[in-house]
Write a protein that holds these residues in place. Sequence first.
Motif, short mmCIF file in Angstrom:
data_model
loop_
_atom_site.label_atom_id
_atom_site.label_comp_id
_atom_site.label_asym_id
_atom_site.label_seq_id
_atom_site.Cartn_x
_atom_site.Cartn_y
_atom_site.Cartn_z
N GLU A 185 -7.05 2.91 -12.12
CA GLU A 185 -6.97 4.16 -12.87
C GLU A 185 -5.86 5.04 -12.28
O GLU A 185 -5.42 4.84 -11.15
CB GLU A 185 -8.32 4.90 -12.82
N GLU A 186 -5.48 6.00 -13.07
CA GLU A 186 -4.38 6.88 -12.67
C GLU A 186 -4.65 7.52 -11.31
O GLU A 186 -5.75 7.96 -11.03
CB GLU A 186 -4.19 7.96 -13.72
N GLY A 187 -3.65 7.55 -10.49
CA GLY A 187 -3.79 8.20 -9.19
C GLY A 187 -4.48 7.34 -8.16
O GLY A 187 -4.58 7.70 -7.00
N ASP A 188 -4.96 6.21 -8.58
CA ASP A 188 -5.69 5.29 -7.73
C ASP A 188 -4.75 4.60 -6.76
O ASP A 188 -5.08 4.39 -5.58
CB ASP A 188 -6.38 4.27 -8.66
N GLY A 189 -3.59 4.24 -7.26
CA GLY A 189 -2.59 3.60 -6.42
C GLY A 189 -2.94 2.19 -6.03
O GLY A 189 -2.41 1.67 -5.06
N ARG A 190 -3.83 1.56 -6.77
CA ARG A 190 -4.26 0.22 -6.41
C ARG A 190 -4.15 -0.73 -7.59
O ARG A 190 -4.28 -0.34 -8.74
CB ARG A 190 -5.71 0.22 -5.94
N VAL A 191 -3.94 -1.97 -7.26
CA VAL A 191 -3.94 -3.03 -8.26
C VAL A 191 -4.92 -4.08 -7.76
O VAL A 191 -4.95 -4.34 -6.56
CB VAL A 191 -2.55 -3.68 -8.39
N VAL A 192 -5.73 -4.61 -8.64
CA VAL A 192 -6.69 -5.61 -8.21
C VAL A 192 -6.39 -6.94 -8.88
O VAL A 192 -6.31 -7.03 -10.10
CB VAL A 192 -8.14 -5.17 -8.53
N VAL A 212 -16.21 -15.28 -6.51
CA VAL A 212 -15.41 -14.28 -7.21
C VAL A 212 -14.62 -13.53 -6.14
O VAL A 212 -15.20 -13.02 -5.18
CB VAL A 212 -16.31 -13.29 -7.99
N THR A 213 -13.32 -13.51 -6.27
CA THR A 213 -12.49 -12.89 -5.25
C THR A 213 -11.67 -11.77 -5.87
O THR A 213 -11.00 -11.99 -6.88
CB THR A 213 -11.54 -13.93 -4.64
N ALA A 214 -11.74 -10.62 -5.27
CA ALA A 214 -10.91 -9.51 -5.73
C ALA A 214 -10.01 -9.07 -4.59
O ALA A 214 -10.49 -8.83 -3.48
CB ALA A 214 -11.78 -8.36 -6.20
N VAL A 215 -8.74 -9.02 -4.84
CA VAL A 215 -7.80 -8.58 -3.81
C VAL A 215 -7.20 -7.26 -4.29
O VAL A 215 -6.53 -7.21 -5.32
CB VAL A 215 -6.68 -9.63 -3.59
N ALA A 216 -7.48 -6.22 -3.55
CA ALA A 216 -6.97 -4.90 -3.93
C ALA A 216 -5.72 -4.59 -3.13
O ALA A 216 -5.72 -4.67 -1.91
CB ALA A 216 -8.04 -3.83 -3.67
N VAL A 217 -4.67 -4.27 -3.84
CA VAL A 217 -3.36 -4.09 -3.22
C VAL A 217 -2.85 -2.70 -3.56
O VAL A 217 -3.07 -2.21 -4.67
CB VAL A 217 -2.38 -5.14 -3.80
N ASN A 218 -2.15 -2.09 -2.63
CA ASN A 218 -1.53 -0.80 -2.94
C ASN A 218 -0.33 -1.01 -3.84
O ASN A 218 0.44 -1.95 -3.64
CB ASN A 218 -1.06 -0.13 -1.66
N THR A 219 -0.17 -0.13 -4.79
CA THR A 219 1.00 -0.27 -5.66
C THR A 219 2.29 -0.12 -4.85
O THR A 219 3.33 -0.63 -5.24
CB THR A 219 1.00 0.77 -6.78
N SER A 220 2.17 0.52 -3.69
CA SER A 220 3.38 0.67 -2.87
C SER A 220 3.82 -0.66 -2.27
O SER A 220 4.94 -0.78 -1.78
CB SER A 220 3.13 1.68 -1.77
N ASP A 221 2.94 -1.65 -2.31
CA ASP A 221 3.34 -2.96 -1.83
C ASP A 221 4.21 -3.70 -2.84
O ASP A 221 4.79 -4.73 -2.52
CB ASP A 221 2.11 -3.82 -1.52
#
Lengths: 424, 340
Positions: A185-192, A212-221
């Motif tokens: 979501e907006e302002g979250d800065g994350r991608v899963v 089930v695997t979820a990898v959360a990554v910063n959008t700055s990456d």
Amino acid sequence: MVVLNFTLTPEAASEIHDLLVCLGKFSDTVAIEARRERFTFTALNSSKSAYAAATLVGKQFFSTYECVPTQGGPDGRFTCSIYTRALLSVFKARLHDPLGRDGAISRCEVSVQENANTCRFIVKMVCNQGVIKTYKLTYEAVDVMHALFDRNMAKNRWSMRAGGLREYVEYFGTRTEMLDIFSGEEGDGRVVFKSFTEKISNGKEVLKHPLVTAVAVNTSDFEEFNVQPGMHIIISVKDFKAIVIHADTLKTSVKAFYSQPTRPLQFSYGSDGLLCEFTLMTSGDYNGPATAPTPAPQIPSRLASRAQSATDSRSMPPPTSPASRRSARRQAAPRKASSPKPQPDPESLFVNQDEEEDSRWEPLDHNEEETLGWDAAADRDAGSFPTFRDSGSFSKVEVATTVGADGMEGIAPSQRVSQVKGLW
Amino acid sequence: MRFKASIQNITTFTKLTASLNSLGPLAWVKLSDDQVCFTIIPEQGTQVWAALSIDTIFETYTVQSAANNVINLEVPLGPLNRALKSALNATSAQIRLTKKDNMPLLALTIVTTSSSNTYSAFPTGGANDDGFDAPFDDLGGGGNRETIITQEVPVRVLGPDVVSGLHEPQCREPDVHIILPPLMQLKSISDRFTKLALAGARTGAGSSAARTRLDMAANMHGCLKMSIKTDAMSISSVWTDLSNPELDPSQVAGGTIGIAEHPSTRMKLLGSADGRSDQGWASVRIDGRDWGKVMSVGRLGGRVIACFCHEHALILYVYLPTDNGEDESVLTYYVSSYSA
């Protein structure tokens, strides 16, 4: 007669190996399209939900490159298809070895020999100590099709180092089927990146459910990240893995382009005269909020349409135009085939397609003549030809073209029906 | 029902699940206030009953339930092992019991700082002119790319009535107890024996199960013997100078008198330290392939005491190395002997 000759450095030959390994994950055969300036491998998977194209730039990728197609002038092309495995047994691993151990080559020369009787793809591996290994591969002349992808429509874009993506892929459990790329979501800065399998099971079966695997990554990456917040887009994990692993061999960055779920997504990367583009079908909103639909052209979200002699996916007409260019035969297709179909089933990655649509993807059958089938059921009441049945031949032809060299089990038709008629 | 803990020793936990997984795909995991128990009861072959002190793998551990704060779970070891593997380079890893769509699962939350690959510092754009070039922003901020990985392992919650029927095997006092040589050594020799036996079986008649039967024997004079016999061959290896630990009177029923009457005390009177005597051996017949799976526990690097009940069973106690020397964690393997 077509002229196609090129020479590869050991590095380039080993890049071809890596590329073929990747394309082999999509399809058993690769199609080749050679033009004056460039050489393209394409692969389309059996469900036609994933299309891969790798373009090698003549001057950059090859040491020498010469292609003179028989017809078509400057836009002419030579196309054929070869078993991926056959090519891989020639372009083995470790062709490039700085220490010159077994299997290393000093260069690779490829030419095509085509005449009335033979279609041969000739690969000469010039090894150290003057050993030359020559391989002659049979190819099949086919029409090559390209997937259409309009990057102007694909407003959602990101780009990331393949090495980073590869790390994420390694966390995924085995046997999972789907990958949901969720921009937070907006302002979250994350991608899963979430790998999962949609399968309803109960009781004891629950424990067989893959991880089930979820990898959360910063959008700055990401090197670039510009995606509509809250969007879920789902592709196949297997395809993604193949792409990321190959991109990582090139030590490059992967770029993604997409508009919205149920419409195609494209991954693109390249280096030094090699450009890879993968167009994948995506599926819908996996338990996410409804995304504001971007205005979509009123054409089904076909992964790909036939674009004969189209040059490059980016210079291809956007998906709207093929409608006007459809051949008369295709226009005869039922109207419903071209109405937009939102995918109701989030599990399915596959394009909704009816028979007509499917057959468009079949390689052109140059031997379109009456062939004689064999009715194994020997149903005596079936019609005027008790043991022969014309209608039964279609599936056999299909088997013969797809199974090809190793499918010698069926009995090939020996006579035309017209000839048989006289006998009865 | 609540279970939450942070994983303190990811390597041990990963190796443990890998070892157990070689014997059976499902484990009964019993979480209680003072112990974590893993039990594998396969349909055939060796059973494992492992009791670990909490701090062998966890820290900040909470378990709460209506049944005396005990939670029983059935856990698929393959996915759990796979999930733990992704935590091997983690800066922290947590595990908790949760529910999604009414399905219980163990969720692992793993925080890693990704190892930055440096190659992107020089973007290789290639012939790609689609409007955005790789920026150079990777040059500075290398080390602190934090990635959070969530792994969800499906589990089944077992009611007290389900587990009440499961009992650890009972066994008579062993005839011989001995500390095994390094398991890697043992495993490579037994694997070799099994392979040889199977290679012969391909040409000869008879079921392969009968052919891979290993004879294991030990005496109270520090000798261990492993042998395999087929129609075509008979091979054996003998280890000497191993140690037979002294029994602790406080641990044996009947104390000092119990020890005096213990089968192993009588076995001490028989046999010799060079392993040449025919007497004084307690032996069992086990399946070579099953034994190979048992040997998988070697990766945990524990001390292993083997207890031989002559022609009945072989029980292995694997003591995991601990930091503080107390609260030992033990894996008990029950390998039953084939009758002749």
